[in-house]
Scaffold this active site. Structure first.
Site, short mmCIF file in Angstrom:
data_model
loop_
_atom_site.label_atom_id
_atom_site.label_comp_id
_atom_site.label_asym_id
_atom_site.label_seq_id
_atom_site.Cartn_x
_atom_site.Cartn_y
_atom_site.Cartn_z
N VAL A 394 0.82 -1.22 0.00
CA VAL A 394 0.00 0.00 0.00
C VAL A 394 0.85 1.27 0.00
O VAL A 394 0.32 2.36 -0.19
CB VAL A 394 -0.99 0.04 1.20
CG1 VAL A 394 -2.06 -1.01 1.05
CG2 VAL A 394 -0.27 -0.10 2.52
N LYS A 396 5.16 2.94 -0.46
CA LYS A 396 6.60 2.73 -0.62
C LYS A 396 7.29 4.00 -0.17
O LYS A 396 6.95 5.09 -0.66
CB LYS A 396 6.89 2.47 -2.10
CG LYS A 396 7.85 1.35 -2.33
CD LYS A 396 7.94 1.05 -3.80
CE LYS A 396 9.09 0.10 -3.91
NZ LYS A 396 9.15 -0.83 -4.85
N GLY A 397 8.18 3.91 0.76
CA GLY A 397 8.88 5.11 1.23
C GLY A 397 10.35 5.02 0.91
O GLY A 397 10.80 4.12 0.20
N PHE A 399 12.79 4.27 2.94
CA PHE A 399 13.51 3.17 3.59
C PHE A 399 12.73 1.86 3.61
O PHE A 399 13.32 0.81 3.84
CB PHE A 399 13.83 3.54 5.05
CG PHE A 399 14.50 4.87 5.19
CD1 PHE A 399 15.75 5.08 4.65
CD2 PHE A 399 13.87 5.91 5.86
CE1 PHE A 399 16.39 6.31 4.78
CE2 PHE A 399 14.49 7.14 5.99
CZ PHE A 399 15.75 7.34 5.45
N ALA A 400 11.43 1.98 3.42
CA ALA A 400 10.62 0.78 3.66
C ALA A 400 9.39 0.73 2.77
O ALA A 400 9.04 1.72 2.13
CB ALA A 400 10.19 0.77 5.13
N VAL A 402 5.20 -0.51 2.76
CA VAL A 402 4.10 -0.78 3.70
C VAL A 402 3.11 -1.73 3.04
O VAL A 402 2.69 -1.51 1.90
CB VAL A 402 3.41 0.52 4.15
CG1 VAL A 402 2.29 0.21 5.14
CG2 VAL A 402 4.41 1.48 4.76
N ASP A 523 9.84 15.33 9.67
CA ASP A 523 9.52 15.02 8.27
C ASP A 523 8.01 15.07 8.07
O ASP A 523 7.41 14.18 7.44
CB ASP A 523 10.08 13.64 7.90
CG ASP A 523 10.16 13.44 6.39
OD1 ASP A 523 10.09 14.46 5.65
OD2 ASP A 523 10.27 12.28 5.93
N1 ADE Z 1 0.43 3.61 4.50
C1 ADE Z 1 1.44 3.71 5.36
N2 ADE Z 1 1.07 3.29 6.55
C2 ADE Z 1 -0.20 2.90 6.44
C3 ADE Z 1 -1.13 2.39 7.35
N3 ADE Z 1 -0.79 2.18 8.59
N4 ADE Z 1 -2.35 2.12 6.93
C4 ADE Z 1 -2.66 2.35 5.66
N5 ADE Z 1 -1.84 2.81 4.77
C5 ADE Z 1 -0.61 3.10 5.15
#
Ligand code: ADE
Length: 711
Positions: A394, A396-397, A399-400, A402, A523
């Protein structure tokens, strides 16, 4: 607790199924062990050890010291032992043997014996003794024939053992002497013991008592000790006192306490009667017998060793089982608690895009009234990994990544939806930073993403670091604003909750008044803020956050560097001119970024007339990911800020929001409002909508993600 019950049942059934095996006493146990040994093939049990060096010189009976008991291969086999002396080295070998066959060239004709009585055999160049016997493990104790002969006399014709006048020794003064001078000059000591046949006694096992035996005997053989035998049967209680050679059995039992100075009784197993025996070395020591608690000196080490080991092992094993069981219960209980807690904070929603329909998303309650949940953070210290199944990506950052994921329930097919932020192995530092911030118990707040736990996972693609949090199907604020036009009420909710989240981070106390170390996010931007179902915000992505610990030195703060996203960086951050002497400066940079986010929210409110397509702050003026230099041109050189058009000021509430925004992005950090002040302003704005001429509420967009207003 289901699992707990299961373990309990398992333990119970294990115990129950082993009930027939549980001995009522250790004697029962050894009987059972023997029985089970016999049950192996029904053949004889014998000691079985290769020739092993021994100190047994053949003068006395000796213990083979063989620890291996075997069930003989053939039913006709008996136990045998071979004692050899060769060039000064003595060895003992124990084994099973078929008496019809020769053993080392010799026929063993003593195999009908119940004890292993050594007989000398002709063997050139060595001294060889061999024995065979029928009784179970009878080749454990080896008796040398000279001694054994005496034994037979003693045990079979014990009354003959009574001293005759001729046997009494007198010393030079005519007094009874226990010393016997041998012709070769040696002096042999004989024990002086009470020596009476079985006589009725009033002695009971709870007491110590005198034998009442009037006969004192100088024991016939050197090496003999005093002994006493106490018996109780249906008819009466008797006591017998004797001299006894401890190398030999007495009524089928070896006595191992003969080195004792007192005659301390030990119970011996006999069918149909209770029998206690003791032996001791001091003069006439069998005149007084003691029925005390068993002491160490009373332990019959040979027979009791396995029992002693078992008894000593029982408490630690019991404790170990109890500890494991309690730990297991604690784990199950904790897991359930976490699930329950999360269930409580759950709100089920349906969302066509995000597929919220399949589960209850784990979220913090929007209308929580539970103080304790506001004041405590969930931290899972469990070492066991949560049962999680990853679903779709869901986000993309830097470093990581999700993922939406399923947190399985212990008992059923049910699951809860969670978010899993996965850091690759190389991003350990970012994971650790965020995990540490999330682990701050004081961070927990309704406008901060709810944290479940952090995990280290070994996967096919290598080691990964996970952060497991609540899942919000509306996604982040940037995505939400890009897809939705909002009402004044939504603006008020989103803006107010955002400022409350930031104010909580910056605060030095929790909502309950507990002291707290302020945190700066560093941030803040719309993609690091999630939108909950009630259209309130929660802050996430704490990878660059720091605690404003009063103990931090200027150097520490300076080293923390220029961090964040260029588009949202305050002017002083862009030019790396933060006032490190004042920790408030860091909060002021957050307030600047928050102002840009408030502007983004406002830009999508239909209360200001025509709503343009979503644009980030400084939208088209800069690239999608502007660098620091280009932002410096805009923010520092040109003193540029996102545009606030006049039309926005026609709405009372929005006007106030815009004033707040302007004060928050002031070039002078000190002139900016605090996040606390912004939150208070939002509180005061609640009813401004009603005063306005145009009410947005008529055009209110439904709050639930199930009705999506995409533009
Ligand atoms: N994107 C990043 N963190 C999330 C989360 N906890 N729930 C839904 N979308 C997200």
């Amino acid at each position: 607790m289901g699992g707990c019950l299961w373990l309990h049942t398992l333990l119970w059934s294990l115990t129950a199924s082993s009930i027939p095996l549980i001995p009522r006493s250790l004697d029962d146990l050894s009987t059972q062990l023997l029985q089970s040994k016999w049950e192996m093939n029904g053949n004889r049990l014998c000691k079985l050890c290769d020739a092993t060096s021994t100190s047994c010189n053949g003068e006395h009976g000796c213990d083979s010291k063989c620890m291996v008991t075997t069930s003989c291969e053939y039913p006709e086999e008996v136990c045998a032992a071979i004692w050899r002396k060769n060039n000064g080295t003595i060895t003992i070998e124990t084994r099973c043997h078929d008496p019809k066959l020769e053993l080392y060239g010799h026929k063993l004709d003593d195999f009908n014996s119940d004890r292993c009585v050594m007989k000398k055999k002709e063997s050139p160049g060595e001294t060889l003794y061999m024995c065979s016997c029928l009784e179970e493990e009878c080749n454990s104790q080896l008796l040398f024939s000279d001694v054994t002969d005496t034994h037979h006399t003693v045990s079979q014709e014990r009354t003959l053992h009574k001293p005759s006048t001729g046997e009494i020794l007198f010393d030079s003064k005519g007094e009874i002497s226990t010393k016997q001078s041998m012709p070769d000059g040696r002096i042999i000591l004989h024990a002086l013991c009470k020596f009476c046949d079985e006589e009725q006694t009033t002695c009971r096992t709870e007491t110590e008592c005198k034998s009442n035996c009037t006969i004192t005997s100088i024991c016939e053989k050197p090496g003999e000790v005093c002994a006493a035998i106490w018996r109780k049967n249906d008819a009466n209680i008797t006591l017998e006192t004797i001299c006894h050679d401890p190398r030999l059995e007495l009524y089928g039992h070896m006595l191992y306490d003969y080195n004792s100075s007192k005659c301390v009784m030990r119970e011996k197993k006999m069918i149909g009667e209770t029998i206690y025996m003791c032996s001791c070395k001091e003069e006439e020591c069998n005149n007084v017998i003691f029925f005390t608690e068993e002491t160490e000196t009373n332990i019959d080490w040979k027979n009791d060793f396995p029992k002693v080991v078992l008894i000593s092992l029982l408490p630690p094993i019991g404790i170990a089982i109890a500890v494991i069981f309690s730990f297991y219960c604690y784990r199950v209980h904790r897991k359930n608690k976490i699930s329950k807690k999360w269930e409580k904070d759950t709100k089920c929603t349906r969302h066509p895009n995000m597929d919220c329909s399949d589960a209850c998303a784990i979220m913090m309650d929007d209308d929580r009234s539970d103080i304790s949940s506001t004041c405590a953070n969930n931290l899972n210290h469990n070492t066991e990994l949560l049962p999680i199944e990853l679903d779709i990506l869901v986000g993309k950052g830097r470093f990581a990544e999700v993922y939406k994921a399923k947190l399985k329930q212990n008992t059923s097919e049910q699951f809860e939806t969670v978010a899993v932020k996965i850091f690759p192995y190389e991003e350990y530092a970012s994971w650790k930073m965020e995990k540490d911030i999330f682990s701050d118990i004081n961070l927990k707040h309704e406008n901060v993403l709810q944290f479940l736990t952090a995990e280290e996972r070994k996967t096919d693609v290598g080691k990964q670091y996970w952060l497991i949090t609540a899942f919000h199907c509306n996604g982040n604020l940037q995505e939400y604003l890009a897809k939705h036009i909002i009402s004044w009420e939504d603006l008020w909710k989103l803006g107010g909750s955002l400022s409350r989240g930031v104010a909580h981070l910056h605060s030095d106390h929790t909502p309950c008044g507990r002291p707290k170390t302020p945190i700066v996010h560093r941030d803040l931007k719309s993609s690091n803020i999630l939108v909950k179902n009630d259209l309130t915000c929660c802050l996430c992505d704490f990878g660059l956050s720091i605690w404003l610990d009063p103990s931090l030195s200027v150097d520490d703060l300076a080293n923390s560097g220029q961090v964040g996203t260029a588009r949202y960086m305050a002017p002083e951050v862009l030019e790396s001119r933060i006032n490190l002497e004042n920790v408030e400066s860091f909060k002021q940079t957050d307030v600047y970024s928050m102002a840009l986010v408030l502007w983004e929210i406002t830009s999508r409110c239909n209360a200001i007339g025509d709503v343009k397509d979503y644009e980030p702050p400084f939208g088209t003026k800069v690239r999608e990911h502007p660098c620091v230099e280009s932002m410096k041109d805009n923010v520092l050189r040109d003193r540029g800020r996102p545009e606030i058009s006049n039309s926005w000021l026609s709405h009372q509430g929005i006007q106030l929001v815009c004033e707040t925004i302007t004060e928050c992005w002031d070039h002078d950090p000190e002139a900016r409002l605090t996040s606390q002040c912004v939150a208070e302003r939002f509180n005061e704005m609640e009813h401004l909508d009603r005063l306005s001429e145009r009410s947005c509420s008529e055009e209110k967009i439904p709050e639930d993600c199930s009705e999506d207003t995409t533009i």
